[in-house]
Write a protein that holds these residues in place. Structure first.
Motif, PDB file in Angstrom:
ATOM      1  N   TRP A   1      -1.871   4.380  11.379  1.00 53.19           N
ATOM      2  CA  TRP A   1      -2.258   4.889  12.002  1.00 53.19           C
ATOM      3  C   TRP A   1      -3.886   5.670  12.857  1.00 53.19           C
ATOM      4  O   TRP A   1      -4.098   5.762  13.257  1.00 53.19           O
ATOM      5  CB  TRP A   1      -1.445   6.006  12.709  1.00 53.19           C
ATOM      6  N   ASP A   2      -4.236   5.244  11.392  1.00 56.77           N
ATOM      7  CA  ASP A   2      -5.827   5.937  11.582  1.00 56.77           C
ATOM      8  C   ASP A   2      -6.697   4.982  12.587  1.00 56.77           C
ATOM      9  O   ASP A   2      -7.532   4.898  13.062  1.00 56.77           O
ATOM     10  CB  ASP A   2      -6.453   5.598   9.779  1.00 56.77           C
TER      11      ASP A   2
ATOM     12  N   ARG B   1       6.032  12.662   5.821  1.00 55.97           N
ATOM     13  CA  ARG B   1       7.457  12.875   7.678  1.00 55.97           C
ATOM     14  C   ARG B   1       8.138  11.750   7.397  1.00 55.97           C
ATOM     15  O   ARG B   1       9.155  11.435   7.880  1.00 55.97           O
ATOM     16  CB  ARG B   1       5.950  12.971   8.234  1.00 55.97           C
ATOM     17  N   LEU B   2       7.138  10.622   6.761  1.00 59.65           N
ATOM     18  CA  LEU B   2       8.216   9.033   6.859  1.00 59.65           C
ATOM     19  C   LEU B   2       9.219   9.327   5.885  1.00 59.65           C
ATOM     20  O   LEU B   2      10.247   8.900   6.275  1.00 59.65           O
ATOM     21  CB  LEU B   2       7.562   7.970   6.152  1.00 59.65           C
ATOM     22  N   MET B   3       9.188  10.008   4.555  1.00 53.68           N
ATOM     23  CA  MET B   3      10.304  10.004   3.609  1.00 53.68           C
ATOM     24  C   MET B   3      11.353  11.274   4.193  1.00 53.68           C
ATOM     25  O   MET B   3      12.695  11.084   3.551  1.00 53.68           O
ATOM     26  CB  MET B   3       9.354  10.263   2.137  1.00 53.68           C
ATOM     27  N   GLU B   4      11.219  11.987   5.096  1.00 51.02           N
ATOM     28  CA  GLU B   4      11.920  13.688   5.636  1.00 51.02           C
ATOM     29  C   GLU B   4      12.917  12.286   6.945  1.00 51.02           C
ATOM     30  O   GLU B   4      14.061  12.439   6.147  1.00 51.02           O
ATOM     31  CB  GLU B   4      11.110  14.193   6.186  1.00 51.02           C
TER      32      GLU B   4
ATOM     33  N   ALA C   1      -0.504   3.866   5.571  1.00 49.61           N
ATOM     34  CA  ALA C   1      -0.535   4.152   4.155  1.00 49.61           C
ATOM     35  C   ALA C   1      -1.844   4.627   3.334  1.00 49.61           C
ATOM     36  O   ALA C   1      -1.246   4.555   2.700  1.00 49.61           O
ATOM     37  CB  ALA C   1       0.500   3.289   3.439  1.00 49.61           C
ATOM     38  N   ALA C   2      -2.252   3.916   4.226  1.00 51.61           N
ATOM     39  CA  ALA C   2      -3.798   3.828   3.378  1.00 51.61           C
ATOM     40  C   ALA C   2      -4.519   5.385   2.661  1.00 51.61           C
ATOM     41  O   ALA C   2      -4.822   5.708   1.864  1.00 51.61           O
ATOM     42  CB  ALA C   2      -5.117   2.791   3.874  1.00 51.61           C
ATOM     43  N   THR C   3      -4.436   6.257   4.089  1.00 49.50           N
ATOM     44  CA  THR C   3      -4.803   7.476   3.458  1.00 49.50           C
ATOM     45  C   THR C   3      -3.645   8.757   3.293  1.00 49.50           C
ATOM     46  O   THR C   3      -4.140   9.457   2.384  1.00 49.50           O
ATOM     47  CB  THR C   3      -5.782   7.837   4.984  1.00 49.50           C
ATOM     48  N   GLY C   4      -2.167   8.099   3.329  1.00 47.63           N
ATOM     49  CA  GLY C   4      -1.407   9.485   3.005  1.00 47.63           C
ATOM     50  C   GLY C   4      -1.422  10.008   3.891  1.00 47.63           C
ATOM     51  O   GLY C   4       0.102  10.680   3.918  1.00 47.63           O
ATOM     52  N   GLU C   5      -1.451   9.840   5.208  1.00 48.12           N
ATOM     53  CA  GLU C   5      -1.209  10.294   6.997  1.00 48.12           C
ATOM     54  C   GLU C   5       0.108   9.511   6.869  1.00 48.12           C
ATOM     55  O   GLU C   5       0.334   9.038   7.259  1.00 48.12           O
ATOM     56  CB  GLU C   5      -2.477  10.446   7.402  1.00 48.12           C
ATOM     57  N   GLY C   6       0.608  11.264   7.112  1.00 45.52           N
ATOM     58  CA  GLY C   6       2.582  10.674   7.378  1.00 45.52           C
ATOM     59  C   GLY C   6       3.454  10.137   7.152  1.00 45.52           C
ATOM     60  O   GLY C   6       4.353  10.339   7.267  1.00 45.52           O
TER      61      GLY C   6
ATOM     62  N   THR D   1       1.116  -1.096   0.267  1.00 46.84           N
ATOM     63  CA  THR D   1       0.508   0.217  -0.645  1.00 46.84           C
ATOM     64  C   THR D   1       0.552   1.015   0.406  1.00 46.84           C
ATOM     65  O   THR D   1       0.836   2.225  -0.848  1.00 46.84           O
ATOM     66  CB  THR D   1      -0.675  -0.203   0.954  1.00 46.84           C
ATOM     67  N   LEU D   2       1.461   0.949   0.540  1.00 50.86           N
ATOM     68  CA  LEU D   2       2.653   2.888   0.639  1.00 50.86           C
ATOM     69  C   LEU D   2       3.693   2.511  -0.467  1.00 50.86           C
ATOM     70  O   LEU D   2       3.594   3.990  -1.042  1.00 50.86           O
ATOM     71  CB  LEU D   2       4.012   2.614   1.731  1.00 50.86           C
TER      72      LEU D   2
END
Ligand code: GDP
Length: 442
Positions: free
Chosen positions: A302-303, A344-347, A336-341, A196-197
């Motif tokens: 996390w959702d 920041r992960l890539m940062e 990964a499903a909503t794109g939230e965060g 998903t990610l």
């Protein structure tokens, strides 16, 4: 006769060494105009070894304005024509950026190198000689060309270099050339959300949707650009799983990860935040650390997590306790499903990459070591006094340190851990594996 080129920045003592090696025999100075004028050649001996020595030191008298370019050209051509390279540094000064520059040229040549730490008479240059380790050209031979000391060691080193394999090239080593893409692997247990990610990062489903998507088992990689940075997602289980037999997945997860990890610079270990830190998660993270890769933990789904602040605090504690070998690693909640965060992960990935590449100046390390020795010296073990003298970073990717001392083999594991954790804190190396090895000085 083998050709030995004496290489190094100006003033490290190349001419003196050349004269010492060639002795009274008259050096053949090439009088033709141009680059060759800058170089002297002569038949040299050390013990019963005979070779042609090439000196590039004539350049030291050249005009400032043209020196750099000529020096470079001269060094290149000398290196090219040589069978063995005698790289000279000044043990009283330590390693300078110029030394590093010339060492870079020499490393690329892939020829056997004898590293000489000159001006080390009477142990005067001990610290500088240790410093020379971080050039990545092997163990330095402390020497005094002027005082004629250390030539037995030089003889042995040259003897070993003649008919010796070239030093291992550290292809990971950075140079100033264009940088390739940053390679990332996403690993984790089945259903953690890797696919998903990856789909989200790649931005389309083309590679991952069906069993017939044309995914081969070997060398899968997807290139993408994230905020102007070239990223390569390397072969990850998440990319292959759709092409695999599902029921074997559980068993394969750990061993399967190894392959991906070895291809990557930064590894994202993806956990399912609703069931984090299972045994397999820890095994995978430990593998990343043992393989010396930069580690980032993504807490996915996390959702689905309620009471997030409390959960985050618990996860942080668990991560540092269960994965103490990479304490302080980035821990990024995402969906990964909503794109939230995901941003920041890539940062965090970019930052982990930076830490993993970090080089700490030797002077800083030794100031830190002095403090350690004062406040928390190594314990005496069965009456044996351990002496720790000097430390330097020999490599990055991951940060690798060498500590010189005597009787270091009796140091208790707990003290070694203390040192590693101290390095981690003092030089801000969270999350990256740190290598620490010990050496007895000669
Ligand atoms: P992989 O085996 O690690 O590649 O996992 P997948 O990407 O195939 O995801 C496994 C399951 O988790 C799928 O049903 C996804 O829809 C679901 N999933 C993935 N990411 C998330 C997320 O962030 N939140 C939620 N709620 N579900 C997710």
């Amino acid at each position: 006769l083998p050709v030995v080129a004496i290489i190094g920045r100006p003033n490290v003592g190349k001419s003196t060494l050349f004269n010492r090696l060639v002795g009274r025999r008259i050096a053949l100075v090439d009088d033709r105009p141009g680059v060759t004028r800058d170089r002297r050649e002569g038949e040299a001996t050390v013990g019963d070894l005979e070779f042609i020595a090439i000196d590039t030191a004539g350049l030291e008298d050249a005009e400032e304005a043209t020196l750099a370019g000529r020096m470079r050209a001269q060094t290149m051509s000398a290196v090219e024509g040589a069978d063995i390279i005698l790289f000279v540094m000044d043990a009283r000064v330590g390693i300078t950026p110029e030394d590093e520059y010339f060492a870079g040229i020499v490393r690329k040549a892939g020829k056997p190198v004898v590293l000489v730490a000159n001006k080390a008479e009477g142990h005067g240059g001990t610290a500088g000689a240790y410093d020379a380790f971080r050039l990545g050209l092997g163990d330095p031979v402390p020497l005094s060309a002027e005082h004629n000391e250390g030539f037995v060691d030089l003889y042995q080193a040259l003897n070993a270099a003649i008919g010796h394999e070239p030093p291992e090239e550290d292809e990971d080593e950075e140079d100033d050339g264009p940088r390739g893409p940053l390679s990332i692997a996403v690993v984790g247990r089945p259903n953690a959300g890797k696919s998903t990610l990856i789909n989200r990062l790649v931005g389309e489903d083309r590679l991952l949707t069906g069993p017939e998507a044309g995914i081969t088992r070997d060398s899968i990689a997807v290139d993408l650009v994230w905020r102007g940075r070239d990223i390569r997602l390397v072969d990850t289980a998440g990319m292959r799983r759709k092409a695999r037999i599902q029921d074997k997945l559980e068993k394969l997860a750990v061993s399967d990860s190894l392959r991906s990890i070895q291809f990557a610079e930064v590894v994202v270990v993806m956990l399912d935040a609703t069931i984090p830190f299972e045994k397999q998660d820890l095994q995978i993270a430990d593998l990343v650390s043992r393989e010396g890769r930069a580690l980032v933990i993504a807490l996915n789904k996390w959702d689905l997590v309620e009471e997030r602040a409390g959960a985050m605090k618990r996860h942080r504690e668990a991560a540092d306790r269960l994965l103490a070998q990479v304490r302080g690693m980035p821990l990024v909640p995402i969906s990964a499903a909503t794109g939230e965060g995901v941003d920041r992960l890539m940062e965090a990935v970019l930052q982990a990459h930076e830490v993993w590449n970090r080089r700490v100046p030797t002077a800083r390390i030794n100031r830190w070591l002095e403090g350690v020795l004062e406040h928390h010296p190594p314990p005496a073990v069965r009456g044996a006094r351990v002496k720790l003298r000097y430390m330097t970073q020999t490599k990055a990717r991951p940060p690798t340190f060498v500590l010189f001392g005597t009787r270091t083999s009796v140091l208790p594991e707990s003290y070694v851990r203390y040192l590693v954790n101290g390095l981690r804190e003092a030089f801000e190396l969270p999350g990256t594996p740190i290598r620490l090895t010990f050496r007895e000085p000669k």
